[in-house]
Scaffold this motif. Sequence first.
Motif, PDB file in Angstrom:
ATOM      1  N   GLN A 130     -13.109  -5.792 -19.085  1.00  0.00           N
ATOM      2  CA  GLN A 130     -13.695  -4.455 -19.174  1.00  0.00           C
ATOM      3  C   GLN A 130     -12.620  -3.381 -18.939  1.00  0.00           C
ATOM      4  OE1 GLN A 130     -17.141  -3.951 -19.680  1.00  0.00           O
ATOM      5  NE2 GLN A 130     -16.834  -1.725 -19.770  1.00  0.00           N
ATOM      6  N   LYS A 131     -11.814  -3.575 -17.908  1.00  0.00           N
ATOM      7  CA  LYS A 131     -10.806  -2.574 -17.573  1.00  0.00           C
ATOM      8  C   LYS A 131      -9.691  -2.526 -18.619  1.00  0.00           C
ATOM      9  CE  LYS A 131     -11.554  -3.185 -12.600  1.00  0.00           C
ATOM     10  NZ  LYS A 131     -10.952  -3.612 -11.321  1.00  0.00           N
ATOM     11  N   GLU A 132      -9.189  -3.693 -19.023  1.00  0.00           N
ATOM     12  CA  GLU A 132      -8.037  -3.724 -19.916  1.00  0.00           C
ATOM     13  C   GLU A 132      -8.374  -3.274 -21.329  1.00  0.00           C
ATOM     14  OE1 GLU A 132      -4.954  -4.120 -19.038  1.00  0.00           O
ATOM     15  OE2 GLU A 132      -5.596  -4.389 -16.958  1.00  0.00           O
ATOM     16  N   LEU A 133      -9.573  -3.604 -21.810  1.00  0.00           N
ATOM     17  CA  LEU A 133      -9.959  -3.154 -23.151  1.00  0.00           C
ATOM     18  C   LEU A 133     -10.159  -1.640 -23.179  1.00  0.00           C
ATOM     19  CD1 LEU A 133     -12.395  -6.004 -24.226  1.00  0.00           C
ATOM     20  CD2 LEU A 133     -10.177  -5.453 -25.245  1.00  0.00           C
ATOM     21  N   GLU A 134     -10.762  -1.085 -22.149  1.00  0.00           N
ATOM     22  CA  GLU A 134     -10.910   0.366 -22.084  1.00  0.00           C
ATOM     23  C   GLU A 134      -9.547   1.051 -21.991  1.00  0.00           C
ATOM     24  OE1 GLU A 134     -13.434   1.016 -18.754  1.00  0.00           O
ATOM     25  OE2 GLU A 134     -15.294   0.503 -19.830  1.00  0.00           O
ATOM     26  N   ARG A 135      -8.681   0.466 -21.238  1.00  0.00           N
ATOM     27  CA  ARG A 135      -7.341   1.027 -21.117  1.00  0.00           C
ATOM     28  C   ARG A 135      -6.593   0.950 -22.454  1.00  0.00           C
ATOM     29  NH1 ARG A 135      -2.659  -1.749 -17.316  1.00  0.00           N
ATOM     30  NH2 ARG A 135      -0.935  -0.365 -17.891  1.00  0.00           N
ATOM     31  N   ALA A 136      -6.721  -0.170 -23.156  1.00  0.00           N
ATOM     32  CA  ALA A 136      -6.039  -0.326 -24.440  1.00  0.00           C
ATOM     33  C   ALA A 136      -6.561   0.692 -25.467  1.00  0.00           C
ATOM     34  CB  ALA A 136      -6.246  -1.745 -24.964  1.00  0.00           C
ATOM     35  N   LYS A 137      -7.859   0.952 -25.447  1.00  0.00           N
ATOM     36  CA  LYS A 137      -8.397   1.946 -26.390  1.00  0.00           C
ATOM     37  C   LYS A 137      -7.929   3.344 -26.040  1.00  0.00           C
ATOM     38  CE  LYS A 137     -12.642   3.384 -28.679  1.00  0.00           C
ATOM     39  NZ  LYS A 137     -14.101   3.145 -28.828  1.00  0.00           N
ATOM     40  N   GLU A 138      -7.860   3.626 -24.753  1.00  0.00           N
ATOM     41  CA  GLU A 138      -7.386   4.948 -24.332  1.00  0.00           C
ATOM     42  C   GLU A 138      -5.919   5.157 -24.739  1.00  0.00           C
ATOM     43  OE1 GLU A 138      -6.755   7.503 -20.192  1.00  0.00           O
ATOM     44  OE2 GLU A 138      -7.751   5.549 -20.174  1.00  0.00           O
ATOM     45  N   GLU A 139      -5.098   4.108 -24.686  1.00  0.00           N
ATOM     46  CA  GLU A 139      -3.701   4.235 -25.074  1.00  0.00           C
ATOM     47  C   GLU A 139      -3.529   4.518 -26.553  1.00  0.00           C
ATOM     48  OE1 GLU A 139      -1.909   0.621 -23.850  1.00  0.00           O
ATOM     49  OE2 GLU A 139      -1.399   1.338 -21.838  1.00  0.00           O
ATOM     50  N   ARG A 140      -4.549   4.198 -27.351  1.00  0.00           N
ATOM     51  CA  ARG A 140      -4.474   4.430 -28.802  1.00  0.00           C
ATOM     52  C   ARG A 140      -4.944   5.817 -29.203  1.00  0.00           C
ATOM     53  NH1 ARG A 140      -4.480  -0.880 -28.167  1.00  0.00           N
ATOM     54  NH2 ARG A 140      -3.642  -2.239 -29.828  1.00  0.00           N
ATOM     55  N   GLN A 141      -5.394   6.600 -28.248  1.00  0.00           N
ATOM     56  CA  GLN A 141      -5.800   7.959 -28.557  1.00  0.00           C
ATOM     57  C   GLN A 141      -4.574   8.822 -28.857  1.00  0.00           C
ATOM     58  OE1 GLN A 141      -9.073   8.643 -28.876  1.00  0.00           O
ATOM     59  NE2 GLN A 141      -9.398   6.476 -28.345  1.00  0.00           N
ATOM     60  N   THR A 142      -4.790   9.854 -29.677  1.00  0.00           N
ATOM     61  CA  THR A 142      -3.682  10.700 -30.119  1.00  0.00           C
ATOM     62  C   THR A 142      -2.970  11.371 -28.952  1.00  0.00           C
ATOM     63  OG1 THR A 142      -4.871  11.141 -32.178  1.00  0.00           O
ATOM     64  CG2 THR A 142      -3.051  12.612 -31.615  1.00  0.00           C
ATOM     65  N   SER A 143      -3.739  11.866 -28.004  1.00  0.00           N
ATOM     66  CA  SER A 143      -3.121  12.550 -26.859  1.00  0.00           C
ATOM     67  C   SER A 143      -2.247  11.600 -26.049  1.00  0.00           C
ATOM     68  CB  SER A 143      -4.215  13.140 -25.960  1.00  0.00           C
ATOM     69  OG  SER A 143      -5.094  12.107 -25.509  1.00  0.00           O
ATOM     70  N   SER A 144      -2.718  10.357 -25.872  1.00  0.00           N
ATOM     71  CA  SER A 144      -1.929   9.385 -25.124  1.00  0.00           C
ATOM     72  C   SER A 144      -0.659   9.015 -25.879  1.00  0.00           C
ATOM     73  CB  SER A 144      -2.766   8.134 -24.846  1.00  0.00           C
ATOM     74  OG  SER A 144      -2.005   7.164 -24.173  1.00  0.00           O
ATOM     75  N   LEU A 145      -0.771   8.854 -27.208  1.00  0.00           N
ATOM     76  CA  LEU A 145       0.415   8.527 -28.004  1.00  0.00           C
ATOM     77  C   LEU A 145       1.434   9.654 -27.964  1.00  0.00           C
ATOM     78  CD1 LEU A 145      -1.247   6.829 -31.118  1.00  0.00           C
ATOM     79  CD2 LEU A 145      -0.018   5.710 -29.244  1.00  0.00           C
ATOM     80  N   ILE A 146       0.953  10.907 -27.962  1.00  0.00           N
ATOM     81  CA  ILE A 146       1.874  12.039 -27.885  1.00  0.00           C
ATOM     82  C   ILE A 146       2.606  12.045 -26.541  1.00  0.00           C
ATOM     83  CG2 ILE A 146       2.002  14.556 -27.784  1.00  0.00           C
ATOM     84  CD1 ILE A 146      -0.260  14.652 -29.823  1.00  0.00           C
ATOM     85  N   ASP A 147       1.845  11.798 -25.464  1.00  0.00           N
ATOM     86  CA  ASP A 147       2.472  11.756 -24.138  1.00  0.00           C
ATOM     87  C   ASP A 147       3.526  10.644 -24.058  1.00  0.00           C
ATOM     88  OD1 ASP A 147       0.888  13.849 -23.338  1.00  0.00           O
ATOM     89  OD2 ASP A 147      -0.638  12.558 -22.414  1.00  0.00           O
ATOM     90  N   GLN A 148       3.170   9.465 -24.582  1.00  0.00           N
ATOM     91  CA  GLN A 148       4.136   8.369 -24.555  1.00  0.00           C
ATOM     92  C   GLN A 148       5.336   8.672 -25.455  1.00  0.00           C
ATOM     93  OE1 GLN A 148       2.818   7.268 -21.859  1.00  0.00           O
ATOM     94  NE2 GLN A 148       3.120   5.107 -22.391  1.00  0.00           N
ATOM     95  N   GLY A 149       5.086   9.394 -26.571  1.00  0.00           N
ATOM     96  CA  GLY A 149       6.187   9.790 -27.438  1.00  0.00           C
ATOM     97  C   GLY A 149       7.153  10.729 -26.730  1.00  0.00           C
ATOM     98  N   LYS A 150       6.617  11.639 -25.932  1.00  0.00           N
ATOM     99  CA  LYS A 150       7.476  12.525 -25.159  1.00  0.00           C
ATOM    100  C   LYS A 150       8.337  11.735 -24.171  1.00  0.00           C
ATOM    101  CE  LYS A 150       4.306  16.488 -25.404  1.00  0.00           C
ATOM    102  NZ  LYS A 150       3.445  17.413 -24.613  1.00  0.00           N
ATOM    103  N   ILE A 151       7.697  10.751 -23.521  1.00  0.00           N
ATOM    104  CA  ILE A 151       8.466   9.918 -22.585  1.00  0.00           C
ATOM    105  C   ILE A 151       9.547   9.151 -23.329  1.00  0.00           C
ATOM    106  CG2 ILE A 151       8.313   7.980 -20.994  1.00  0.00           C
ATOM    107  CD1 ILE A 151       5.495   8.878 -20.295  1.00  0.00           C
ATOM    108  N   ALA A 152       9.191   8.624 -24.525  1.00  0.00           N
ATOM    109  CA  ALA A 152      10.172   7.880 -25.316  1.00  0.00           C
ATOM    110  C   ALA A 152      11.332   8.777 -25.727  1.00  0.00           C
ATOM    111  CB  ALA A 152       9.509   7.262 -26.543  1.00  0.00           C
TER     112      ALA A 152
END
Length: 528
Positions: A130-152
């Motif tokens: 339950q926790k990991e699937l919700e987390r994985a879906k949240e990481e695929r959101q545009t805002s999360s990808l943008i944040d990770q892109g900034k870190i990258a």
Amino acid sequence: MAITVVSVPKATAQIPLLPYLPTPSSVSNTSENQTVSEWIYLDGRPLFRIAASRNDISERLQNIQGNLQEINQDYFRSSTQKLKVQMRTVNDLPVIYVNDKYLMTVNSLDAKLRQIDTLTLANEIAGDLQKELERAKEERQTSSLIDQGKIAGSIALVMILSSLLIYRWQRRSQKDDVEPISPDAATGQPITTQLNQQEHQHLAEVKKRLFQLTQTGIWGGGSFIILGLFPYTRAFQVGILAAAQIPVKVGIVVLGTYVAIRFSYALIDKFTTTLISGGVLLNTEASERMELRVSTFSGVTKSITTLICMGVGILLTLVALGIDIVPLLAGAGLIGVAVSLASQNLIKDAINGFLIILEDQYALGDVISVGDVGGLVENLNLRMTQVRDGEGRLITIPNSEIKVVANLSSRWSRADLTIPVSYQANIDEALKLITDVAVDMNKEPFWKRQIIEKPSILGIDNFSDRGMMIRVWIKTQPLKQWEVAREYRRRLKIALDQAGISIPVPQQAIWVNDAHLLSYQENGSSVQ
């Protein structure tokens, strides 16, 4: 078949650590039905571990991983679907469903890995899913990808700046390395300059490899971290780590061993230079002799250091490969005892070789005589000595066989000459002539460097059938006695010829005391 759950550290925002890659574990040791375990991953993160027999583990792993992949695709594609993880009981075994799709069945073997009952284990798996699937879906959101892109991007910028800084530092270090080293003003000895140059070269090589390792670490580590930022590339991170884990470990051990060897060479040269500069190695010795001693000491010490570093490197490589070295060390100890008993001569060679080097009985480049053989020392180590005789033969002598050795070139040498002079010659004139030739030769700059002390004319050493034997000693630099003696003989021959003094050769005189026989021989000669 069995399943266990591993606790995965929860990331916050999100620079992932190295993924945990557990090794397969065994529950049963029976060869016919051995139980092994594997891990189920989600976006490169380990979720839980499954167990089965060796024959069935691959099929079960593919089925559960395939079911999870199908569930992920449906769940990630839907923007409104809510995640629902359920546990049902079928044939008294807990079965896990995700959004009404079958994932896996938990049985008693699963619980045996964690030493808990199957129901508790199934609840833990359901909660983690339950926790990991919700987390994985949240990481695929545009805002999360943008944040990770900034870190990258930030990590990439840090990589570039760090690499440029290391590169400039390396270039500056190389410029310092190419500057010539002036001879040591304190000692004024060429051997000190040579040791400083060798030390400089070894340190330059160490720094070069460390710079290369640093650059590799910056780009490799940064790229590896960037791969772990995004759920789409995290699987590559896990794959790279799994595939390159052993080669990277072995490469680090090999490079570390090489750097340690070169650094130890630099330390040996530095230590030897310090001894020479401090006068421990007797600055009163001739520079040529000191070079021989230092070359021998340094070469043997470096060989021993290389063997030690390579032995430690081999052990570390075995550890990196996951091999238990404790039984190997125990076996090596037993083998070492057996080998030492069977090879006592080698031990004697090593001990005697160490004493030869420590006491400076002879060194590389010396001319020695051992028993019936002798020649120039070309190779010297703890086991044997190799000399090249006058006919070009390379003679190998075990160090344990060297009992009495004559060193013909230690510190200084001597040309020992015996010059025959005719009995009819004026002895005082001959002695003066022999002395003048030696003194004139010693005054010339070239020969003055070869001759250490004023030549000694010892006088008449013997009366022989060849004439009066005059003894001459000329003390020379090591290995220069033959060259000096040949030149002195040439000059003396010319001087004796000019003075009319002959060098006698062995001859016989016949005296006849019988007058009758002598008269008969004279008459016979006159008749003819």
